[in-house]
Design an enzyme around this catalytic site. Structure first.
Site, PDB file in Angstrom:
ATOM      1  N   LYS A  38       3.155 -41.574  33.080  1.00  0.00           N
ATOM      2  CA  LYS A  38       3.243 -40.501  34.076  1.00  0.00           C
ATOM      3  C   LYS A  38       2.416 -39.300  33.618  1.00  0.00           C
ATOM      4  CE  LYS A  38       7.526 -38.954  31.847  1.00  0.00           C
ATOM      5  NZ  LYS A  38       8.997 -39.093  31.872  1.00  0.00           N
ATOM      6  N   ARG A 136      20.866 -35.926  35.763  1.00  0.00           N
ATOM      7  CA  ARG A 136      19.621 -35.544  36.432  1.00  0.00           C
ATOM      8  C   ARG A 136      19.433 -36.419  37.672  1.00  0.00           C
ATOM      9  NH1 ARG A 136      14.057 -35.792  32.946  1.00  0.00           N
ATOM     10  NH2 ARG A 136      14.258 -38.022  33.373  1.00  0.00           N
ATOM     11  N   TYR A 264      -8.388  -8.589  28.129  1.00  0.00           N
ATOM     12  CA  TYR A 264      -7.662  -7.986  29.248  1.00  0.00           C
ATOM     13  C   TYR A 264      -6.498  -7.125  28.768  1.00  0.00           C
ATOM     14  CZ  TYR A 264     -10.109 -10.951  32.633  1.00  0.00           C
ATOM     15  OH  TYR A 264     -11.050 -11.552  33.413  1.00  0.00           O
ATOM     16  N   MET A 313      -8.208 -16.729  31.799  1.00  0.00           N
ATOM     17  CA  MET A 313      -8.178 -17.981  32.570  1.00  0.00           C
ATOM     18  C   MET A 313      -9.098 -19.029  31.957  1.00  0.00           C
ATOM     19  SD  MET A 313      -8.927 -18.721  36.597  1.00  0.00           S
ATOM     20  CE  MET A 313      -7.705 -17.562  37.169  1.00  0.00           C
TER      21      MET A 313
HETATM   22  C1  LIG Z   1       9.444 -39.723  30.615  1.00  0.00           C
HETATM   23  C2  LIG Z   1      10.449 -40.802  30.525  1.00  0.00           C
HETATM   24  C3  LIG Z   1      10.445 -41.709  29.452  1.00  0.00           C
HETATM   25  C4  LIG Z   1       9.530 -41.578  28.258  1.00  0.00           C
HETATM   26  O1  LIG Z   1      10.128 -40.780  27.267  1.00  0.00           O
HETATM   27  P1  LIG Z   1       9.402 -40.548  25.852  1.00  0.00           P
HETATM   28  O2  LIG Z   1      10.324 -39.647  25.127  1.00  0.00           O
HETATM   29  O3  LIG Z   1       8.088 -39.897  26.171  1.00  0.00           O
HETATM   30  O4  LIG Z   1       9.215 -41.870  25.228  1.00  0.00           O
HETATM   31  C5  LIG Z   1      11.328 -42.780  29.502  1.00  0.00           C
HETATM   32  N1  LIG Z   1      12.194 -42.918  30.527  1.00  0.00           N
HETATM   33  C6  LIG Z   1      12.256 -42.041  31.562  1.00  0.00           C
HETATM   34  C7  LIG Z   1      13.258 -42.240  32.630  1.00  0.00           C
HETATM   35  C8  LIG Z   1      11.399 -40.948  31.588  1.00  0.00           C
HETATM   36  O5  LIG Z   1      11.479 -40.055  32.584  1.00  0.00           O
END
Ligand SMILES: *Cc1c(COP(=O)(O)O)cnc(C)c1O
Length: 368
Positions: A38, A136, A264, A313
């Site tokens: 991701k 969550r 700045y 920036m």
């Molecule tokens: C991001 C995520 C992971 C990966 O976690 P790491 O600590 O980067 O290995 C695994 N499972 C879920 C559900 C996640 O959101």
């Protein structure tokens, strides 16, 4: 030293392979490995990383959102892709691109079944996410009868796996909470198994879970940060190699006379004559403003050069009063020795945040 000519993020695929092999060596032979790619594979390059891991026979990928999975399909990835947090508005794309949704609530389950039926699907693979304490996303144990009822009324979907997510798998001075999550997950999957005629596979561990809870690897593990070379622990880090290196070069050297200001809002006032180097990256590239005013640093000629004044920036200015360097010389923001974890620690952040902040403006260079 081979100087870079502009700001680049180098991605070292050999290091990626090393991390993959190391993490895999901690698993049973039949435990599947899911690579979490991701957020552009933690800020690196999702397509390149996924293509490489596919060659290494990775079992699964995960992304957070549907369009990240679509991008991987566009890049030619054919391995199954779990979408961790799909939005119902994207269910058509999920099905068209053979992506596998995480189903985390009754609402999402009902909507996905409706989509799968409209698209005339049979046994479309989905993954049920259970909440065991992170609070969550996810179903609770009490939801199982309703899930079972919904599943019994449709042939459009089939549950491929059951999973959950650990809240503090990297915290070693209190393992009770994690153990309670693993226990809840065990109760949940047994309950679900009792309602189904087949057994979806199971997974709960992220990178730190892989390392600290080998008893909870179940059928698959999910690693993101570990593949990127960070283990959330100095001992673990010794076995891993950071894959990303953010480098740039010095645009200009300035001499700031005692009493003069820099940048700045004139946030830096020279207490003595100061020599500065201006670098071509700023908060639009991922160096947040918190790193300004001597919190953050870069490495030039093996020495720490602290950021002076406010982060701009497109630029930062660093203190090179005592560092031998000239215009065009290389500056390392982070690499495998000067790590993203160390730099992020300067502002109470974590490697995850700094890595994923490197914006798409920064050119990615793949080292094979
Ligand atoms: C991001 C995520 C992971 C990966 O976690 P790491 O600590 O980067 O290995 C695994 N499972 C879920 C559900 C996640 O959101």
């Amino acid at each position: 030293m081979d100087n870079v000519q502009e700001t680049i993020l180098e991605i070292d695929l050999k290091a990626l392979k090393h991390n993959f092999k190391h993490l895999k060596s901690r698993l049973h032979n039949n435990t599947k490995f899911l690579a979490v790619v991701k957020a552009f594979a933690y800020g690196s390059d999702a397509a390149e990383v996924a293509k490489y891991l596919e060659q290494l026979n990775i079992d699964y990928f995960a992304v957070a959102y549907t369009y990240e999975g679509v991008a991987l399909r566009d890049a030619g990835i054919t391995t199954p892709i779990l979408v961790l947090h799909p939005q119902p508005v994207s269910f058509d794309d999920i099905i068209k691109r053979c992506l596998e949704p995480s189903i985390y609530s009754q609402r999402v389950l009902d909507l996905f079944i409706a989509s799968a039926e409209i698209h005339k699907q049979h046994n479309y693979p989905v993954h049920l996410k259970f909440n065991t304490g992170l609070n969550r996303l996810g179903f609770g144990q009490k939801d199982i009868p309703k899930i079972a009822e919904a599943l019994s009324k449709t042939e459009a979907i089939k549950v491929t796996s059951l999973f959950s997510h650990l809240a503090e798998s990297e915290v070693l001075d209190d393992t009770d909470f994690t153990k309670s999550q693993i226990e809840s997950f065990t109760k949940i999957y047994k309950d679900v198994y009792a309602t189904l005629s087949y057994k979806p596979f199971l997974h709960i561990c992220n990178t730190s879970g892989i390392i600290n809870y080998p008893e909870a690897h179940f059928d698959m593990v999910r690693s993101g940060i570990g593949l990127n070379g960070y283990g959330n622990d100095p001992e673990v880090n010794k076995h891993l190699k950071p894959i990303a290196a953010l480098k740039t070069n010095i645009s200009q050297i300035h001499h700031i006379k005692k009493g003069k200001s820099l940048g700045y809002n004139r946030a830096f006032i020279a207490q003595e004559d100061t020599r500065t180097a201006t670098l071509p990256l700023g908060h639009a590239d991922g160096i947040k403003r918190q790193y300004g005013n001597k919190k953050g640093f870069v490495t030039i000629n093996n020495q720490k050069a602290f950021i002076l004044g406010n982060v701009c920036m497109d630029m930062i200015m660093v203190d090179v009063t005592n560092i031998k360097c000239k215009e065009g010389d290389q500056a390392i923001i982070f690499d495998d020795k000067h790590t993203a974890e160390d730099l992020a620690g300067q502002v109470n952040s974590i490697s995850y945040e700094l890595l994923t902040a490197v914006s798409q403006r920064v050119k990615r260079v793949i080292r094979r």
